[in-house]
Scaffold this motif. Structure first.
Motif, PDB file in Angstrom:
ATOM      1  N   VAL A   1       0.825  -1.208   0.000  1.00 64.13           N
ATOM      2  CA  VAL A   1       0.000   0.000   0.000  1.00 64.13           C
ATOM      3  C   VAL A   1       0.859   1.258   0.000  1.00 64.13           C
ATOM      4  CG1 VAL A   1      -1.909   1.165   1.162  1.00 64.13           C
ATOM      5  CG2 VAL A   1      -1.738  -1.303   1.242  1.00 64.13           C
TER       6      VAL A   1
ATOM      7  N   ALA B   1     -10.400   1.547  -7.655  1.00 70.48           N
ATOM      8  CA  ALA B   1      -9.219   1.243  -6.845  1.00 70.48           C
ATOM      9  C   ALA B   1      -8.445   0.062  -7.421  1.00 70.48           C
ATOM     10  CB  ALA B   1      -9.639   0.957  -5.405  1.00 70.48           C
TER      11      ALA B   1
ATOM     12  N   HIS C   1      -4.894  -7.604  -5.141  1.00 69.80           N
ATOM     13  CA  HIS C   1      -5.340  -7.551  -3.748  1.00 69.80           C
ATOM     14  C   HIS C   1      -5.532  -8.941  -3.156  1.00 69.80           C
ATOM     15  CE1 HIS C   1      -7.922  -6.795  -0.273  1.00 69.80           C
ATOM     16  NE2 HIS C   1      -7.603  -5.505  -0.340  1.00 69.80           N
TER      17      HIS C   1
ATOM     18  N   LYS D   1     -13.471   3.324  -0.042  1.00 72.61           N
ATOM     19  CA  LYS D   1     -12.067   3.193   0.340  1.00 72.61           C
ATOM     20  C   LYS D   1     -11.762   1.701   0.516  1.00 72.61           C
ATOM     21  CE  LYS D   1     -10.349   7.462   1.096  1.00 72.61           C
ATOM     22  NZ  LYS D   1      -9.043   7.969   0.663  1.00 72.61           N
ATOM     23  N   VAL D   2     -10.847   1.186  -0.309  1.00 66.79           N
ATOM     24  CA  VAL D   2     -10.440  -0.218  -0.220  1.00 66.79           C
ATOM     25  C   VAL D   2      -9.240  -0.318   0.707  1.00 66.79           C
ATOM     26  CG1 VAL D   2      -9.588  -2.218  -1.517  1.00 66.79           C
ATOM     27  CG2 VAL D   2     -11.318  -0.707  -2.519  1.00 66.79           C
TER      28      VAL D   2
ATOM     29  N   ILE E   1      -8.114   4.163  -2.112  1.00 69.11           N
ATOM     30  CA  ILE E   1      -7.320   3.181  -1.371  1.00 69.11           C
ATOM     31  C   ILE E   1      -6.859   3.827  -0.070  1.00 69.11           C
ATOM     32  CG2 ILE E   1      -5.231   1.774  -1.373  1.00 69.11           C
ATOM     33  CD1 ILE E   1      -5.462   1.553  -4.389  1.00 69.11           C
TER      34      ILE E   1
ATOM     35  N   SER F   1      -4.496  -0.229  -8.641  1.00 70.37           N
ATOM     36  CA  SER F   1      -3.541  -1.159  -8.033  1.00 70.37           C
ATOM     37  C   SER F   1      -3.010  -2.151  -9.059  1.00 70.37           C
ATOM     38  CB  SER F   1      -4.183  -1.898  -6.858  1.00 70.37           C
ATOM     39  OG  SER F   1      -5.230  -2.745  -7.293  1.00 70.37           O
TER      40      SER F   1
END
Length: 672
Positions: free
Chosen positions: A67, A131, A142, A159-160, A75, A135
């Motif tokens: 992250v 998100a 993820h 928001k992940v 995120i 990523s």
């Protein structure tokens, strides 16, 4: 001692720990405050019973590293990481992560509270895909997308979080722990993840589709008596159609879910951007008048914690898992231990089979390498990645990348469209894999020979060129006949993406007259003869004393108005006016005797103290005036006509002098 593993109130002399705001299968999350920067934070601390396991330490470290490289509005950001040192020798060091504090509730809480409508479910899924798209472009999968890992703010922003089991895309090793167990949450596992195979971006998209399915219908696609049973269903069973659970959702939702939850990852959406575009198109088809999500009460298991599961074999799933998924209807004190023993035996048997299979594969590869035979590797899935990241992924599995640029209407420029050979193909190590890299939408040139043609012919030419004929509008033209094509927008010769709309302009058969008043005659004529006007002209003149001669003062058609092609415009041009004629000279009247006597009887104001020496005779006065008069340039006399008034005044003065002299003589004779 009971309190030896509790979280201290101050960590690293910087982070103040507050109340617990979340609990998971691996960690607890506390509200906190960064005393150095004066901001509110969330502090995630590994649970004490897991802190002794190096695997969980590694997961915490991986989450912080994953992250930290991601900076996206959807995120949860990671600020810092470290360890809470044990206070006694019997204790254990506990890693922690300091994260962005996000007010709101998890998606799991909203689903359980019936707080999501179908259209809101689509909007929240679009945020999750936003998100994931970011990523995945950064090379991170993820691997644990689920409602508990998604926070929804009061403003409905997604928001992940929790990248604890995330992996780099180029890491194609199976998603297993050292004990050959799958990491993940059973209700949202992709089939390949449940089998213990390598995962890629499409695995996250499958999990996101499971989350959307649950938000729309109130239950996950697969439910069962145990996590192992649910994981097996992901591999072997087709999910129910959403319209079977709620007929109001419609067939379009069914078609979208069938593609998103396909067992074969090559049949799913191939990247998050593609899935987002399809979901946006689906949104208008989702009914607005449905009530919020209603959880299904008959779901027997809601095990939503991330955990280790045995891998599901690709074949023989039903036979291998039937015993573990069947609930034995027994009563008495021995029923539960008996079920646990049966489940334990089945798991051990499955683990032994997997270990033997992996060992056999490794032995085969070793044997082939010893014999000099080729070592086979699978081509990784890299579609949708940045070309540089995809090249790294290929090199990591001993493949040689080779770029080939292609046009693509769906994949952004610089990203990978696909590979040759296709993903998951077994090839020899060291083989060349062609990366089809997008150079954006294909471009085409608007034909430049359309002006003057019929509209039907122009539309056919645009369609043949791969362009979309657009609506028409009327424009003036100096030469194109009425009703014919006078131009296009974009104009001919312009390079545009394939499929672009081209508007068609039809001629009115008229011309826009330019503004000519104020121009000189020559400039006005030139403006009328210009290629975009091509009008005839006619000149008339008018005397104007306040306008410079040769300037246009009027035109028969006002500037800006239209006139038929080739028509004549009358220009009114100013000329200087003719000079006014001189009035005739008026002769001086001869005074009558009475006037002469009256003049003689006037007071002698002019003769006060006259002196004979000062008196000037008429000839002398005339000589003086001649001497004072300026000389005529060039040595020639000027036209005498302008001087007539002065001459008449001189003559009158001379006659007056003579009369006064005669009067003086008469008075002198009388006195004598």
């Amino acid at each position: 001692m009971p309190g030896r593993n509790s979280v201290p109130q101050l960590i690293n002399d910087r982070y103040e720990v507050g109340e617990t705001i979340g609990r998971g299968g691996m960690a607890t999350v506390h509200a906190g405050r960064d005393l150095r920067l004066g901001r509110r934070v969330a502090i995630k601390v590994l649970r004490p019973e897991l802190a002794r396991d190096d695997t969980f330490h590694e997961r915490f470290k991986r989450e912080a590293q994953s992250v930290a490289a991601l900076n996206h509005h959807s995120i949860v950001s990671v600020y810092d990481t470290g360890e809470i040192l044990a206070e006694t020798d019997e204790g254990v060091d506990r890693p922690f992560i300091v994260m962005e504090y996000v007010p709101g509730r998890t998606l799991r809480e909203l689903i359980h509270e019936d707080a999501i409508t179908p259209q809101e479910a689509v909007d929240l899924t679009l945020g999750i895909l936003d998100a994931l798209e970011y990523s995945h472009r950064a090379g991170i999968v993820h691997r644990d997308i689920k409602p508990a890992n998604v926070i929804v703010t009061p403003e409905r922003q997604v928001k992940v979080m929790d990248f604890g089991i995330a992996r780099a895309v180029e890491d194609t090793s199976p998603a297993l722990t050292q004990a050959q167990a799958v990491l993940g949450t059973a209700q949202y596992l992709s089939p390949e993840q449940a089998r213990g195979e390598s995962v890629d971006a499409r695995s996250d998209l499958y999990s996101a589709a499971c989350v959307l399915f649950e938000m729309l219908t109130g239950r996950a696609p697969f439910v069962g008596g145990s996590s192992v049973d649910v994981a097996a269903q992901h591999v072997r069973d087709a999910p129910p159609a959403p319209s079977e659970l709620d007929p109001r959702l419609g067939r379009r939702v069914d078609a979208f879910m069938a593609k998103a939850l396909a067992k074969d990852r090559s049949a799913r959406f191939q990247d998050a951007g593609q899935m987002r575009r399809a979901l946006r198109e689906l949104r208008p088809g989702v009914p607005e008048d449905l009530e919020a999500t209603q959880p299904v009460d008959t779901v027997p298991v809601r095990d939503e914690d991330t955990k280790t599961l045995p891998p599901v074999p690709a074949a023989g799933v039903a036979a291998g898992l039937q015993e573990t998924s069947t609930e034995v209807q027994e009563t008495g004190s021995t029923a539960a231990p008996r079920r646990r023993r049966g489940l334990r035996a089945a798991l051990i048997g499955l683990l032994v089979l997997v270990v033997l299979a992996v060992a056999g594969l490794l032995a085969l590869q070793w044997y082939q390498s010893q014999r000099g035979g080729p070592v086979l590797v699978a081509v990784p899935y890299v579609a949708g990645m940045d070309a540089s990241v995809a090249e790294t992924a290929l090199r990591n599995v001993d493949l040689v990348p080779q770029r080939d640029e292609v046009f693509s209407d769906d994949v952004p420029e610089g990203d990978v469209v696909g590979t040759d050979p296709a993903p998951d193909t077994q090839v020899e190590a060291g083989s060349t894999v062609v990366l089809d890299v997008s150079k954006g939408p294909a471009e085409v040139e608007v034909p430049d020979d359309l002006v003057g043609q019929f509209e039907a012919d122009v539309r056919e030419a645009l369609d043949s060129a791969g362009l979309e004929p657009g609506p028409t509008n009327a424009v003036n033209s100096s030469w194109v006949p009425e009703g014919m094509v006078a131009g296009t927008d974009p104009p001919g010769g312009t390079t545009v993406p394939t499929g672009s709309e081209v508007r068609i302009a039809l001629s009115t058969g008229r011309v826009t007259v330019p503004q000519l008043v104020g121009l000189s005659r020559e400039d006005a004529i030139a403006a009328l003869r210009a290629d975009d006007v091509r009008l005839a002209h006619e000149i008339v003149t008018t005397p104007r004393s306040v306008v410079e001669p040769g300037q246009v003062v009027d035109q028969s058609v006002e500037g800006g108005r239209s006139a038929p092609q080739g028509s004549t415009i009358t220009l009114t041009v100013a000329v200087a006016p003719e000079p006014a004629p001189e009035p005739p000279a008026t002769p001086s009247p001869t005074p009558s005797p009475e006037e002469s006597e009256a003049e003689d009887e006037e007071p002698e104001a002019e003769d006060e103290d006259p002196s004979d020496d000062d008196a000037e005779s008429p000839p002398a006065a005339e000589a003086r005036r001649s001497a004072e008069a300026p000389a005529t340039p060039g040595g020639q006399d000027e036209d005498p006509r302008p001087e007539q008034p002065q001459e008449r005044a001189a003559e009158q003065q001379a006659r007056g002098e003579e009369r006064r002299a005669d009067g003086q003589e008469r008075r002198s004779g009388g006195e004598e």
